[in-house]
Design a protein around this motif. Structure first.
Motif, short mmCIF file in Angstrom:
data_model
loop_
_atom_site.label_atom_id
_atom_site.label_comp_id
_atom_site.label_asym_id
_atom_site.label_seq_id
_atom_site.Cartn_x
_atom_site.Cartn_y
_atom_site.Cartn_z
N PHE A 128 -1.28 -6.09 10.15
CA PHE A 128 -0.24 -4.79 11.35
C PHE A 128 1.28 -4.63 10.25
O PHE A 128 1.95 -3.79 11.49
N MET A 129 1.25 -4.64 9.71
CA MET A 129 2.43 -4.66 9.20
C MET A 129 2.11 -3.06 8.27
O MET A 129 2.66 -2.08 8.59
N ALA A 130 0.93 -2.80 7.68
CA ALA A 130 0.91 -1.79 7.32
C ALA A 130 0.72 -0.68 7.85
O ALA A 130 0.70 0.96 8.18
N ILE A 131 -0.05 -0.62 9.57
CA ILE A 131 -0.30 -0.13 10.57
C ILE A 131 1.01 0.28 10.93
O ILE A 131 1.02 1.78 11.45
N GLY A 132 2.66 -0.76 11.62
CA GLY A 132 3.00 -0.41 11.09
C GLY A 132 3.75 0.52 10.54
O GLY A 132 4.93 1.61 11.32
N THR A 133 4.27 0.24 9.17
CA THR A 133 4.79 1.28 8.26
C THR A 133 4.15 2.24 8.24
O THR A 133 4.46 3.92 7.73
N GLY A 134 2.30 2.51 8.69
CA GLY A 134 2.40 3.62 8.72
C GLY A 134 2.54 4.57 10.22
O GLY A 134 2.50 6.26 9.91
N ILE A 135 3.20 3.90 11.02
CA ILE A 135 3.14 5.59 11.98
C ILE A 135 4.24 5.61 12.26
O ILE A 135 5.12 6.69 12.32
N GLY B 120 -3.77 -15.52 8.81
CA GLY B 120 -2.01 -15.05 8.93
C GLY B 120 -1.67 -14.03 8.03
O GLY B 120 -1.69 -12.88 8.30
N GLY B 121 -2.03 -14.09 6.71
CA GLY B 121 -1.95 -12.89 5.87
C GLY B 121 -2.46 -11.87 5.99
O GLY B 121 -1.55 -10.65 6.42
N GLY B 122 -3.46 -11.61 6.30
CA GLY B 122 -4.27 -10.74 6.55
C GLY B 122 -3.77 -9.91 7.21
O GLY B 122 -4.07 -8.85 7.65
N SER B 123 -3.64 -10.61 8.70
CA SER B 123 -3.66 -9.78 9.86
C SER B 123 -2.42 -9.93 10.18
O SER B 123 -2.40 -8.65 10.08
N PHE B 124 -1.11 -10.04 9.14
CA PHE B 124 -0.01 -9.75 9.22
C PHE B 124 0.55 -8.85 8.74
O PHE B 124 0.99 -7.64 9.23
N GLY B 125 -0.14 -8.64 7.28
CA GLY B 125 -0.33 -7.73 6.01
C GLY B 125 -0.68 -6.07 7.31
O GLY B 125 -0.57 -5.00 6.37
N SER C 43 5.27 7.90 -1.25
CA SER C 43 4.57 8.30 -0.06
C SER C 43 4.27 7.91 0.58
O SER C 43 4.33 6.44 0.75
N CYS C 44 3.47 8.69 1.29
CA CYS C 44 3.36 7.56 2.85
C CYS C 44 2.41 6.47 2.39
O CYS C 44 2.64 4.72 2.98
N PHE C 45 1.58 6.43 1.69
CA PHE C 45 0.57 5.61 1.43
C PHE C 45 1.73 4.51 0.46
O PHE C 45 0.59 3.30 0.60
N LYS D 12 1.33 0.20 1.40
CA LYS D 12 0.89 -0.81 0.44
C LYS D 12 2.25 -1.89 0.44
O LYS D 12 2.33 -3.77 0.74
N THR D 13 3.32 -1.45 0.04
CA THR D 13 4.31 -1.92 0.22
C THR D 13 4.18 -2.79 2.04
O THR D 13 4.61 -4.39 2.05
N GLY D 14 4.49 -2.49 2.64
CA GLY D 14 3.98 -3.39 4.21
C GLY D 14 3.19 -4.27 4.41
O GLY D 14 3.70 -5.11 4.38
N PHE D 15 2.00 -3.94 2.89
CA PHE D 15 0.95 -4.68 3.50
C PHE D 15 1.28 -6.01 3.02
O PHE D 15 1.26 -7.16 3.70
N GLY D 16 2.10 -5.58 1.61
CA GLY D 16 2.17 -6.52 0.47
C GLY D 16 3.18 -7.67 1.17
O GLY D 16 2.98 -9.29 1.14
N LEU D 17 4.37 -7.23 1.94
CA LEU D 17 5.23 -7.78 2.95
C LEU D 17 4.71 -8.39 3.80
O LEU D 17 4.89 -9.74 3.65
N GLY D 18 3.79 -7.53 4.30
CA GLY D 18 2.96 -9.00 5.62
C GLY D 18 2.66 -9.70 4.95
O GLY D 18 2.35 -10.36 5.65
N PHE D 19 1.48 -9.88 3.28
CA PHE D 19 0.70 -10.53 3.42
C PHE D 19 1.35 -11.86 2.57
O PHE D 19 0.88 -12.77 3.61
N CYS D 20 2.95 -12.28 2.08
CA CYS D 20 3.71 -12.91 1.71
C CYS D 20 4.04 -13.59 3.25
O CYS D 20 3.83 -14.77 3.11
#
Length: 83
Positions: free
Chosen positions: A74-81, A67-72, A18-20, A24-32
């Motif tokens: 933005f990655m989650a937002i980009g994935t949601g878009i 850095g992890g929180g902010s990049f994660g 699903s999109c959610f 979540k995967t985008g956030f995890g990847l961005g956080f790492c």
């Protein structure tokens, strides 16, 4: 020769995530990635300022989490878009 159907193609019981789940995967990847870049840049900056010991660990840890929180995020937002 049959054409490959891909990961979520016909013939299986798998469903596309699903999109959610993708967010979540985008956030995890961005956080790492943010943690790793925060460790490098925060560590070099703290060492350049002459920090040692507990002060160094606290500062680098804070930079890594920020850095992890902010990049994660933005990655989650980009994935949601893209959903």
């Amino acid at each position: 020769m049959p054409v490959p159907q891909g990961m979520y193609g016909h013939g299986g019981s798998h469903q596309a995530p699903s999109c959610f789940d993708r967010m979540k995967t985008g956030f995890g990847l961005g956080f790492c990635i943010g943690l790793a870049s925060g460790a490098m840049f925060g560590g070099f900056t703290a060492l350049r300022y002459g920090m040692r010991g507990r002060e160094l660990i606290n500062n680098v840890g804070k930079v890594m989490l920020q850095g992890g929180g902010s990049f994660g995020t933005f990655m989650a937002i980009g994935t949601g878009i893209r959903c």
